[in-house]
Design an enzyme around this catalytic site. Structure first.
Site, short mmCIF file in Angstrom:
data_model
loop_
_atom_site.label_atom_id
_atom_site.label_comp_id
_atom_site.label_asym_id
_atom_site.label_seq_id
_atom_site.Cartn_x
_atom_site.Cartn_y
_atom_site.Cartn_z
N ASN A 1 0.87 -1.19 0.00
CA ASN A 1 0.00 0.00 0.00
C ASN A 1 0.90 1.23 0.00
O ASN A 1 2.11 1.12 0.12
CB ASN A 1 -0.96 0.00 1.19
CG ASN A 1 -0.21 -0.06 2.51
OD1 ASN A 1 0.55 0.84 2.85
ND2 ASN A 1 -0.40 -1.15 3.25
N VAL B 1 -0.09 -10.68 0.91
CA VAL B 1 1.28 -11.00 0.52
C VAL B 1 2.27 -10.00 1.15
O VAL B 1 3.40 -10.36 1.50
CB VAL B 1 1.40 -11.07 -1.02
CG1 VAL B 1 1.32 -9.72 -1.67
CG2 VAL B 1 2.65 -11.80 -1.44
N ASP B 2 1.83 -8.78 1.34
CA ASP B 2 2.64 -7.75 2.00
C ASP B 2 3.02 -8.21 3.41
O ASP B 2 4.20 -8.15 3.81
CB ASP B 2 1.81 -6.45 2.04
CG ASP B 2 2.62 -5.22 2.43
OD1 ASP B 2 3.86 -5.32 2.55
OD2 ASP B 2 2.00 -4.15 2.59
N SER C 1 -3.22 -6.45 -6.66
CA SER C 1 -4.58 -5.88 -6.52
C SER C 1 -5.70 -6.92 -6.49
O SER C 1 -6.86 -6.55 -6.29
CB SER C 1 -4.91 -4.87 -7.63
OG SER C 1 -4.29 -3.63 -7.39
N VAL D 1 -7.15 -8.07 -1.33
CA VAL D 1 -7.85 -7.03 -0.57
C VAL D 1 -8.33 -5.89 -1.48
O VAL D 1 -9.41 -5.33 -1.26
CB VAL D 1 -6.92 -6.45 0.53
CG1 VAL D 1 -7.54 -5.25 1.21
CG2 VAL D 1 -6.59 -7.52 1.55
N TYR D 2 -7.57 -5.56 -2.52
CA TYR D 2 -7.92 -4.43 -3.38
C TYR D 2 -9.00 -4.77 -4.42
O TYR D 2 -9.43 -3.90 -5.18
CB TYR D 2 -6.68 -3.86 -4.06
CG TYR D 2 -5.85 -2.96 -3.15
CD1 TYR D 2 -6.23 -2.70 -1.83
CD2 TYR D 2 -4.68 -2.34 -3.61
CE1 TYR D 2 -5.48 -1.88 -0.99
CE2 TYR D 2 -3.93 -1.50 -2.78
CZ TYR D 2 -4.33 -1.29 -1.47
OH TYR D 2 -3.59 -0.46 -0.66
N1 AR6 Z 1 2.35 -15.70 -2.03
C1 AR6 Z 1 1.69 -15.45 -3.19
N2 AR6 Z 1 0.50 -14.83 -3.24
C2 AR6 Z 1 -0.07 -14.47 -2.07
C3 AR6 Z 1 0.55 -14.68 -0.82
C4 AR6 Z 1 1.81 -15.33 -0.83
N3 AR6 Z 1 2.48 -15.57 0.30
N4 AR6 Z 1 -0.29 -14.18 0.14
C5 AR6 Z 1 -1.37 -13.69 -0.49
N5 AR6 Z 1 -1.25 -13.86 -1.81
P1 AR6 Z 1 -3.25 -8.95 -1.44
P2 AR6 Z 1 -3.75 -6.46 -2.95
C6 AR6 Z 1 -2.16 -13.48 -2.91
O1 AR6 Z 1 -4.48 -8.75 -0.65
O2 AR6 Z 1 -5.05 -6.96 -3.42
C7 AR6 Z 1 -2.21 -5.55 1.91
O3 AR6 Z 1 -2.73 -5.38 3.18
C8 AR6 Z 1 -3.60 -13.26 -2.61
O4 AR6 Z 1 -4.29 -14.50 -2.56
O5 AR6 Z 1 -2.02 -9.41 -0.73
O6 AR6 Z 1 -2.84 -5.77 -3.93
C9 AR6 Z 1 -1.36 -4.35 1.46
O7 AR6 Z 1 -0.69 -3.75 2.54
C10 AR6 Z 1 -4.03 -12.43 -3.82
O8 AR6 Z 1 -4.30 -13.27 -4.94
O9 AR6 Z 1 -2.83 -7.59 -2.26
C11 AR6 Z 1 -2.37 -3.44 0.86
O10 AR6 Z 1 -3.01 -2.65 1.85
C12 AR6 Z 1 -2.78 -11.61 -4.15
O11 AR6 Z 1 -1.71 -12.22 -3.40
C13 AR6 Z 1 -3.37 -4.39 0.25
O12 AR6 Z 1 -3.27 -5.61 0.98
C14 AR6 Z 1 -2.86 -10.14 -3.77
O13 AR6 Z 1 -3.62 -10.00 -2.60
C15 AR6 Z 1 -3.04 -4.70 -1.20
O14 AR6 Z 1 -4.05 -5.47 -1.75
#
Ligand code: AR6
Length: 184
Positions: A28, A37-38, A121, A124-125
């Site tokens: 973010n 993932v963050d 994205s 969560v996004y």
């Molecule tokens: N390895 C691979 N993919 C993953 C992992 C992992 N370890 N963990 C989750 N995913 P998101 P966004 C996938 O929500 O939508 C955070 O709080 C997950 O299943 O991580 O860009 C940031 O700080 C999904 O398909 O990222 C921001 O505030 C993908 O990664 C916000 O979320 C992205 O999900 C960003 O949201």
């Protein structure tokens, strides 16, 4: 030089386990951590990533910045900030494509050759997966077509639904079967 499709891989797994030159974080704008993932990247990499992020003064949506990967097996983390999906009419496709492009530009600037991306994205996004996957693969494939220094881009998807969406999108570019071998 291999064709674009041969330089793209789609695998199901945990991005934090990737031993590539850089993994890309779906962060973010604060760059100070979060969930998804963050959260996994900051947990796995430890304090060194947060310390480095504090010095960056955040990051605009669609832009990318690089830090150490701390204790993770990759060498670097490239942090990018995807758009929050509203309805697709608020510049989201362009911003999402820019995330992939800017991340690869930063990689090239640092001489990096193997990069692994999550589905930016698409968590969560709220970006719709089919559309998010198509934009991701098209942006990366277009970049690889004009930039030969990047040897391999891996899309690492956490679950089978995301994996299928990316596999299908990559198939359009002739990306071949995955053997899961180490890209280095
Ligand atoms: N390895 C691979 N993919 C993953 C992992 C992992 N370890 N963990 C989750 N995913 P998101 P966004 C996938 O929500 O939508 C955070 O709080 C997950 O299943 O991580 O860009 C940031 O700080 C999904 O398909 O990222 C921001 O505030 C993908 O990664 C916000 O979320 C992205 O999900 C960003 O949201």
């Amino acid at each position: 030089m291999k064709g674009v499709g041969e330089r793209i891989e789609v695998v199901q797994g945990d991005l934090t386990h990737e031993a590539v030159d850089a993994i890309v974080n779906a962060a973010n704008r604060s760059l100070l951590g979060g969930g998804g993932v963050d959260g996994a990247i900051h947990r796995g990499g430890g304090r060194a990533i947060l310390d480095a992020c504090r010095k960056l003064n955040g990051c605009e949506t669609g832009d990318a910045k690089i830090t150490t990967a701390g204790a993770l097996p990759s060498r670097y983390v490239i942090h990018t900030v995807g758009p929050v999906y509203q309805d697709g009419q608020h510049g989201e496709p362009e911003l999402l494509a820019r995330c992939y492009r800017r991340s690869l530009e930063v990689a090239v600037t640092h001489g990096l050759k193997t990069i692994a991306f999550p589905a930016i994205s698409c968590g969560v996004y709220g970006y719709p997966l089919t559309e998010g996957a198509r934009i991701a693969v098209d942006a990366v494939a277009t970049f690889l077509g004009r930039e030969e220094s990047i040897h391999r881009v891996r899309f690492v998807l956490f679950d089978s639904v995301a994996f299928e969406a990316f596999r299908q999108a990559a198939g359009e570019w002739g990306a071949g079967p995955q053997d899961g071998s180490d890209p280095r």
